[in-house]
Scaffold this motif. Structure first.
Motif, PDB file in Angstrom:
ATOM      1  N   VAL A   1      16.195  -0.571  -6.726  1.00 56.25           N
ATOM      2  CA  VAL A   1      17.105  -1.697  -6.937  1.00 56.25           C
ATOM      3  C   VAL A   1      17.485  -1.683  -8.421  1.00 56.25           C
ATOM      4  CG1 VAL A   1      15.204  -3.390  -7.160  1.00 56.25           C
ATOM      5  CG2 VAL A   1      17.490  -4.182  -6.645  1.00 56.25           C
ATOM      6  N   TYR A   2      18.775  -1.949  -8.683  1.00 55.04           N
ATOM      7  CA  TYR A   2      19.316  -1.961 -10.046  1.00 55.04           C
ATOM      8  C   TYR A   2      19.701  -3.375 -10.445  1.00 55.04           C
ATOM      9  CZ  TYR A   2      20.035   3.132 -10.010  1.00 55.04           C
ATOM     10  OH  TYR A   2      19.873   4.487  -9.971  1.00 55.04           O
ATOM     11  N   PHE A   3      19.464  -3.703 -11.696  1.00 55.16           N
ATOM     12  CA  PHE A   3      19.746  -5.053 -12.188  1.00 55.16           C
ATOM     13  C   PHE A   3      19.936  -4.982 -13.705  1.00 55.16           C
ATOM     14  CE2 PHE A   3      15.215  -5.222 -13.358  1.00 55.16           C
ATOM     15  CZ  PHE A   3      14.677  -4.324 -12.443  1.00 55.16           C
TER      16      PHE A   3
ATOM     17  N   ASN B   1      18.588  -1.987 -15.771  1.00 55.43           N
ATOM     18  CA  ASN B   1      17.215  -1.571 -15.443  1.00 55.43           C
ATOM     19  C   ASN B   1      17.159  -1.175 -13.978  1.00 55.43           C
ATOM     20  OD1 ASN B   1      15.619  -4.239 -17.364  1.00 55.43           O
ATOM     21  ND2 ASN B   1      16.313  -2.238 -18.045  1.00 55.43           N
ATOM     22  N   GLU B   2      16.143  -0.418 -13.630  1.00 52.47           N
ATOM     23  CA  GLU B   2      15.917  -0.036 -12.237  1.00 52.47           C
ATOM     24  C   GLU B   2      14.419  -0.086 -11.973  1.00 52.47           C
ATOM     25  OE1 GLU B   2      16.496   4.148 -11.470  1.00 52.47           O
ATOM     26  OE2 GLU B   2      16.552   3.894  -9.307  1.00 52.47           O
ATOM     27  N   VAL B   3      14.035  -0.452 -10.761  1.00 58.15           N
ATOM     28  CA  VAL B   3      12.684  -0.125 -10.301  1.00 58.15           C
ATOM     29  C   VAL B   3      12.844   0.909  -9.200  1.00 58.15           C
ATOM     30  CG1 VAL B   3      11.376  -2.149 -11.031  1.00 58.15           C
ATOM     31  CG2 VAL B   3      12.660  -2.229  -8.880  1.00 58.15           C
TER      32      VAL B   3
ATOM     33  N   PRO C   1      10.768  13.524  -9.539  1.00 59.08           N
ATOM     34  CA  PRO C   1      12.099  14.129  -9.376  1.00 59.08           C
ATOM     35  C   PRO C   1      12.973  14.025 -10.625  1.00 59.08           C
ATOM     36  CG  PRO C   1      11.691  12.446  -7.690  1.00 59.08           C
ATOM     37  CD  PRO C   1      10.490  12.453  -8.582  1.00 59.08           C
ATOM     38  N   HIS C   2      12.696  13.099 -11.509  1.00 59.45           N
ATOM     39  CA  HIS C   2      13.406  13.085 -12.797  1.00 59.45           C
ATOM     40  C   HIS C   2      12.644  12.262 -13.822  1.00 59.45           C
ATOM     41  CE1 HIS C   2      14.623   9.473 -10.905  1.00 59.45           C
ATOM     42  NE2 HIS C   2      15.843   9.346 -11.334  1.00 59.45           N
ATOM     43  N   ASP C   3      12.567  12.834 -15.027  1.00 63.18           N
ATOM     44  CA  ASP C   3      12.084  12.078 -16.186  1.00 63.18           C
ATOM     45  C   ASP C   3      13.272  11.635 -17.027  1.00 63.18           C
ATOM     46  OD1 ASP C   3       9.294  12.502 -15.638  1.00 63.18           O
ATOM     47  OD2 ASP C   3       9.628  14.576 -16.222  1.00 63.18           O
TER      48      ASP C   3
ATOM     49  N   HIS D   1      22.940   4.542 -19.199  1.00 63.53           N
ATOM     50  CA  HIS D   1      23.266   4.020 -17.877  1.00 63.53           C
ATOM     51  C   HIS D   1      22.151   3.095 -17.405  1.00 63.53           C
ATOM     52  CE1 HIS D   1      23.851   3.735 -13.557  1.00 63.53           C
ATOM     53  NE2 HIS D   1      25.129   3.925 -13.815  1.00 63.53           N
ATOM     54  N   HIS D   2      20.917   3.576 -17.449  1.00 63.10           N
ATOM     55  CA  HIS D   2      19.781   2.699 -17.127  1.00 63.10           C
ATOM     56  C   HIS D   2      18.474   3.357 -17.526  1.00 63.10           C
ATOM     57  CE1 HIS D   2      19.773   5.272 -13.437  1.00 63.10           C
ATOM     58  NE2 HIS D   2      18.467   5.092 -13.474  1.00 63.10           N
ATOM     59  N   PHE D   3      17.432   2.543 -17.641  1.00 61.14           N
ATOM     60  CA  PHE D   3      16.072   3.083 -17.659  1.00 61.14           C
ATOM     61  C   PHE D   3      15.278   2.383 -16.569  1.00 61.14           C
ATOM     62  CE2 PHE D   3      13.854  -0.278 -20.093  1.00 61.14           C
ATOM     63  CZ  PHE D   3      14.903  -0.869 -20.791  1.00 61.14           C
ATOM     64  N   ALA D   4      14.281   3.105 -16.049  1.00 64.95           N
ATOM     65  CA  ALA D   4      13.645   2.685 -14.792  1.00 64.95           C
ATOM     66  C   ALA D   4      12.133   2.653 -14.909  1.00 64.95           C
ATOM     67  CB  ALA D   4      14.042   3.639 -13.674  1.00 64.95           C
ATOM     68  N   PHE D   5      11.567   1.737 -14.134  1.00 61.73           N
ATOM     69  CA  PHE D   5      10.117   1.615 -14.028  1.00 61.73           C
ATOM     70  C   PHE D   5       9.683   2.042 -12.630  1.00 61.73           C
ATOM     71  CE2 PHE D   5      11.588  -1.454 -17.125  1.00 61.73           C
ATOM     72  CZ  PHE D   5      10.762  -1.167 -18.201  1.00 61.73           C
TER      73      PHE D   5
ATOM     74  N   ASP E   1       9.368   5.034 -15.948  1.00 63.41           N
ATOM     75  CA  ASP E   1       9.564   6.213 -15.102  1.00 63.41           C
ATOM     76  C   ASP E   1      10.586   7.210 -15.658  1.00 63.41           C
ATOM     77  OD1 ASP E   1       8.794   7.047 -12.086  1.00 63.41           O
ATOM     78  OD2 ASP E   1      10.842   7.679 -12.545  1.00 63.41           O
ATOM     79  N   HIS E   2      11.807   6.786 -15.882  1.00 62.11           N
ATOM     80  CA  HIS E   2      12.856   7.732 -16.288  1.00 62.11           C
ATOM     81  C   HIS E   2      14.028   6.988 -16.906  1.00 62.11           C
ATOM     82  CE1 HIS E   2      14.261   6.458 -12.248  1.00 62.11           C
ATOM     83  NE2 HIS E   2      15.458   6.565 -12.798  1.00 62.11           N
ATOM     84  N   LEU E   3      14.990   7.729 -17.427  1.00 58.09           N
ATOM     85  CA  LEU E   3      16.239   7.121 -17.849  1.00 58.09           C
ATOM     86  C   LEU E   3      17.411   8.022 -17.526  1.00 58.09           C
ATOM     87  CD1 LEU E   3      16.465   7.019 -21.785  1.00 58.09           C
ATOM     88  CD2 LEU E   3      15.228   8.699 -20.481  1.00 58.09           C
TER      89      LEU E   3
HETATM   90 FE   LIG Z   1      17.281   5.943 -11.954  1.00 58.78          FE
END
Ligand SMILES: [Fe+2]
Length: 302
Positions: A249-251, A259-261, A194-196, A208-212, A147-149
């Motif tokens: 949720v962040y982990f 990571n985030e979903v 809302p964000h890439d 900081h994180h990357f997200a799915f 999804d984004h980072l």
């Molecule tokens: Fe995020």
């Protein structure tokens, strides 16, 4: 036509086997290739060969991120405009990584390595003729796509200027100092999400994180259950963001990369009027329900 979307995140991990177990069994990505100290993975609904590359290293963090452009000749146009802006561009030759064509590479004002590319081998998602809504044998959280980072850097104004003026990203949200004088964070998009990519004030060159992406809040809750079931380090959540309105949720992966979903959020277009948060409301902006940041969320970077 320019930048389409976030395509690849290459992440350094300290133990490739342990990380592969986590990314395939807990997150639920599919392994599409291995070569040397790298492993290539995709989420189940993605068509390209990979969206996540794990590279074994002695430290965690972001090796590079790559955005996919619509046409091959976009690379020539961007090479010219990025150099005109004053940032040096290198060509990365076809085959430097598995299944990838030629790319251009440059360093953002925040120190992160970014690539633009068009060519990558397509392996498909198996859902193009009279398809079912999802394939068999999904594992773990099973996000359909990357999804984004979120990256940190010292000069948020400069990186925002570059991303919007040269790469034609749009601002969805920004965080400013209470007096409005200083830009502290920006959330940017090319897709209708809302964000890439987003940047927040902090040390240069850090992830900081990357997200799915997940479909809905129930899937986010189920992902959080899987963290406990598999004894994975939790950062925070499940909760809701004020920024983006998404649920989250962040982990942490086994190397400490966050990571985030992420699910939900609004659907912006290029004419979207940016939302502004002032720094004193940052707690609510990031974690709408808790209304405050935890110390780890600010300090744990890779
Ligand atoms: Fe995020």
């Amino acid at each position: 036509m320019g930048v389409m979307r976030l395509g690849v995140v290459e992440t350094r991990v300290m133990d490739l086997e342990e990380s592969l177990r986590y990314y395939t069994q807990v997150v639920g990505l599919q392994l599409t290739g291995r070569e040397g100290n790298r492993a290539y993975l995709k989420a189940w609904d993605e068509e390209d060969h990979h969206s996540v590359v794990l590279v074994e290293s002695d430290r965690p963090g972001l090796e590079h991120m790559a955005f996919k452009v619509r046409f091959q000749d976009d690379l020539d146009k961007f090479e010219k405009s990025i150099e005109q802006y004053g940032i040096k561009v290198n060509r990365v030759s076809k085959g430097a990584r598995m299944a990838e064509g030629q790319a251009i590479e440059f360093k953002l004002p925040t120190g992160h390595i970014m690539q633009l590319y068009n060519e990558i081998e397509k392996v498909g998602n198996g859902l193009k003729l009279n398809p079912d809504p999802w394939p068999d044998n999904l594992k773990g959280m099973a996000p359909p796509n990357l999804d984004h980072l979120l990256l940190t850097g010292d000069d948020i104004q400069s990186v925002t200027d570059f991303m919007t003026r040269v790469l034609d990203f749009h601002i969805s949200e920004q965080v400013v100092s209470v007096d409005g004088e200083q830009l502290i964070g920006t959330f940017l998009f090319r897709t209708n999400s809302p964000h890439d990519i987003a940047f927040i004030k902090g040390p240069d060159s850090k992830l900081h994180h990357f997200a799915f992406h997940l479909d809905n809040w129930n899937e986010v809750l189920r992902a959080a259950d899987l963290l406990t079931k598999n004894d994975i380090a939790l950062d925070i959540g499940p909760t809701r963001h004020g920024l983006t309105r998404g649920t989250t949720v962040y982990f942490f992966d086994p190397s400490g990369n966050r990571n985030e979903v992420f699910s939900g959020g609004y659907v912006p277009c290029a004419d979207f009027t940016p939302i502004t948060w002032t720094e004193d409301q940052l707690g609510k902006a990031i974690f709408y329900l808790e209304r405050q940041l935890n110390e780890r969320f600010v300090t744990a970077l890779t």
